[in-house]
Design a protein around this motif. Structure first.
Motif, PDB file in Angstrom:
ATOM      1  N   TYR A 185     -46.660 -20.380  -2.106  1.00  0.00           N
ATOM      2  CA  TYR A 185     -47.103 -19.044  -1.664  1.00  0.00           C
ATOM      3  C   TYR A 185     -48.611 -18.582  -2.236  1.00  0.00           C
ATOM      4  O   TYR A 185     -48.879 -19.039  -3.244  1.00  0.00           O
ATOM      5  CB  TYR A 185     -46.146 -17.827  -1.741  1.00  0.00           C
ATOM      6  CG  TYR A 185     -44.943 -18.235  -1.309  1.00  0.00           C
ATOM      7  CD1 TYR A 185     -44.492 -18.051   0.187  1.00  0.00           C
ATOM      8  CD2 TYR A 185     -43.865 -18.908  -1.653  1.00  0.00           C
ATOM      9  CE1 TYR A 185     -43.198 -17.814   0.583  1.00  0.00           C
ATOM     10  CE2 TYR A 185     -42.791 -19.213  -1.090  1.00  0.00           C
ATOM     11  CZ  TYR A 185     -42.440 -18.777  -0.002  1.00  0.00           C
ATOM     12  OH  TYR A 185     -41.206 -18.974   0.683  1.00  0.00           O
ATOM     13  N   SER A 215     -49.041 -14.821   1.619  1.00  0.00           N
ATOM     14  CA  SER A 215     -48.481 -15.864   2.739  1.00  0.00           C
ATOM     15  C   SER A 215     -47.901 -17.056   2.035  1.00  0.00           C
ATOM     16  O   SER A 215     -48.231 -17.576   1.198  1.00  0.00           O
ATOM     17  CB  SER A 215     -50.029 -16.109   3.467  1.00  0.00           C
ATOM     18  OG  SER A 215     -49.913 -17.412   4.357  1.00  0.00           O
ATOM     19  N   ARG A 216     -47.110 -17.588   2.975  1.00  0.00           N
ATOM     20  CA  ARG A 216     -46.554 -18.952   2.697  1.00  0.00           C
ATOM     21  C   ARG A 216     -47.763 -19.776   3.210  1.00  0.00           C
ATOM     22  O   ARG A 216     -48.150 -19.643   4.232  1.00  0.00           O
ATOM     23  CB  ARG A 216     -45.278 -19.080   3.412  1.00  0.00           C
ATOM     24  CG  ARG A 216     -44.762 -20.458   3.030  1.00  0.00           C
ATOM     25  CD  ARG A 216     -43.274 -20.838   3.798  1.00  0.00           C
ATOM     26  NE  ARG A 216     -43.651 -21.119   5.170  1.00  0.00           N
ATOM     27  CZ  ARG A 216     -43.024 -20.617   6.501  1.00  0.00           C
ATOM     28  NH1 ARG A 216     -41.919 -19.814   5.965  1.00  0.00           N
ATOM     29  NH2 ARG A 216     -43.305 -20.992   7.405  1.00  0.00           N
ATOM     30  N   ASP A 247     -47.623 -25.257   5.967  1.00  0.00           N
ATOM     31  CA  ASP A 247     -46.924 -24.415   6.801  1.00  0.00           C
ATOM     32  C   ASP A 247     -46.960 -23.017   6.718  1.00  0.00           C
ATOM     33  O   ASP A 247     -46.461 -22.615   5.619  1.00  0.00           O
ATOM     34  CB  ASP A 247     -45.461 -24.747   6.440  1.00  0.00           C
ATOM     35  CG  ASP A 247     -44.419 -24.197   7.342  1.00  0.00           C
ATOM     36  OD1 ASP A 247     -44.637 -23.283   8.150  1.00  0.00           O
ATOM     37  OD2 ASP A 247     -43.130 -24.872   7.595  1.00  0.00           O
ATOM     38  N   ALA A 280     -47.413 -18.903   7.072  1.00  0.00           N
ATOM     39  CA  ALA A 280     -46.526 -17.632   7.569  1.00  0.00           C
ATOM     40  C   ALA A 280     -46.476 -16.538   6.643  1.00  0.00           C
ATOM     41  O   ALA A 280     -46.898 -16.754   5.670  1.00  0.00           O
ATOM     42  CB  ALA A 280     -45.018 -18.130   7.971  1.00  0.00           C
ATOM     43  N   ALA A 320     -42.531 -12.093   6.398  1.00  0.00           N
ATOM     44  CA  ALA A 320     -41.746 -12.764   7.568  1.00  0.00           C
ATOM     45  C   ALA A 320     -41.079 -14.131   6.830  1.00  0.00           C
ATOM     46  O   ALA A 320     -40.193 -14.698   7.642  1.00  0.00           O
ATOM     47  CB  ALA A 320     -42.442 -13.273   8.756  1.00  0.00           C
ATOM     48  N   ASP A 321     -41.098 -14.234   5.525  1.00  0.00           N
ATOM     49  CA  ASP A 321     -40.664 -15.406   4.720  1.00  0.00           C
ATOM     50  C   ASP A 321     -38.974 -14.813   4.353  1.00  0.00           C
ATOM     51  O   ASP A 321     -39.061 -13.870   3.794  1.00  0.00           O
ATOM     52  CB  ASP A 321     -41.424 -15.849   3.927  1.00  0.00           C
ATOM     53  CG  ASP A 321     -40.940 -17.070   3.296  1.00  0.00           C
ATOM     54  OD1 ASP A 321     -41.146 -18.015   3.835  1.00  0.00           O
ATOM     55  OD2 ASP A 321     -40.090 -16.953   2.237  1.00  0.00           O
ATOM     56  N   ALA A 364     -52.120 -16.819   6.081  1.00  0.00           N
ATOM     57  CA  ALA A 364     -51.741 -15.647   7.062  1.00  0.00           C
ATOM     58  C   ALA A 364     -51.583 -14.395   6.355  1.00  0.00           C
ATOM     59  O   ALA A 364     -50.701 -13.403   6.720  1.00  0.00           O
ATOM     60  CB  ALA A 364     -50.314 -16.077   7.526  1.00  0.00           C
TER      61      ALA A 364
END
Length: 264
Positions: A149, A162-163, A171, A173, A177-178, A227
């Motif tokens: 992250y 963000s991930r 990847d 996201a 949202a994780d 993200a």
């Protein structure tokens, strides 16, 4: 409404540069793209200047813009306790690292003077013709991160995240949202008081069988946002790169050295 700030961008177009430019305009911050590796005479020592760029470009134009650039101490990662890194890390010189006779992950702390990756041994590192032997490097045990992250921190608080990788593959996201968001934030809170500047980016990840660990720290003014929320990331960038005479005495200890620029 204008803020009196101007975000300067390098000629290299990136997704993060575009996102930060859009966020800057929404906030009333001016945006200018520098077309060459120098600052036009009329924009030198620009009041309220900030910068988003790679380290080499930042070194070329930072002094002319009058911008100071916060970055993590070169040995910050090596000074962390093992419970925060999940591995042994040493800060040394590349000349010393060339003597390694085992595989290790080797990287420059704050630059990209050579690729950061696993080297089978020190003989595979760039030679003295490519990288000066006194350059600091981080030498780390090899670990595999299950998930990674990126976090933009301001005054020790995660402003956005963000991930960006799962199992070593990209990847992306939003952190919101994780499913591991709470764990990530709880681990990030343990970094308070570890000697970071007020505006910084930290990457963290989950190591199989070892738990949460710091991957590395990066300068906010040179980091991709994946993200992350661009408006929140911009706030961190504007703090990390701002007029050099506006930093406190404590902050000056985290400023990237401004090299003299010699013009032909």
């Amino acid at each position: 409404m204008t803020t009196g700030r101007t975000l300067f961008l390098s000629p290299r177009v990136t997704a993060t540069g575009r996102a930060l430019a859009d966020a800057a305009r929404r906030r009333g911050v001016g945006v200018e793209t520098l077309r060459e590796w120098r600052v036009p005479q009329e924009r030198r020592r620009c009041p309220g200047a900030s910068l988003y760029a790679g380290p080499l470009f930042a070194d070329a134009v930072g002094r002319e813009l009058g911008v100071g650039l916060l970055e993590p101490p070169a040995d910050w990662l090596a000074r962390l306790p093992r419970e925060l890194t999940g591995r042994d890390i040493a800060c040394t010189t590349i000349d010393a690292a060339r003597g390694l006779r085992r595989p290790a992950f080797v990287k420059p702390p704050n630059d990209k003077s050579f690729p950061a990756r696993v080297y089978p041994d020190g003989s595979r590192l760039p030679g003295p013709d490519a990288v000066d032997g006194t350059e600091p490097v981080l030498v780390s045990d090899i670990v595999a991160f299950a998930v990674e992250y990126r976090l933009f921190l301001l005054d020790g608080e995660v402003r956005t995240g963000s991930r960006y990788a799962v199992g070593g593959d990209l990847d992306v996201a939003p952190l919101e949202a994780d499913p591991r968001r709470g764990e990530v934030l709880a681990f990030a809170s343990r970094l308070a008081g570890t000697g970071l500047p007020s505006a910084i980016v930290v990457d963290v990840g989950l190591v199989a069988d070892a738990g949460w660990a710091v991957v590395e720290a990066n300068a906010a003014w040179a980091s991709g946002h994946y993200a992350c929320d661009a408006d929140a990331a911009l706030k961190v960038v504007l703090r990390a790169a701002r007029p050099r005479d506006g930093f406190t005495a404590a902050e000056r200890g985290f400023l990237r050295p401004a090299p003299a620029v010699v013009r032909a």
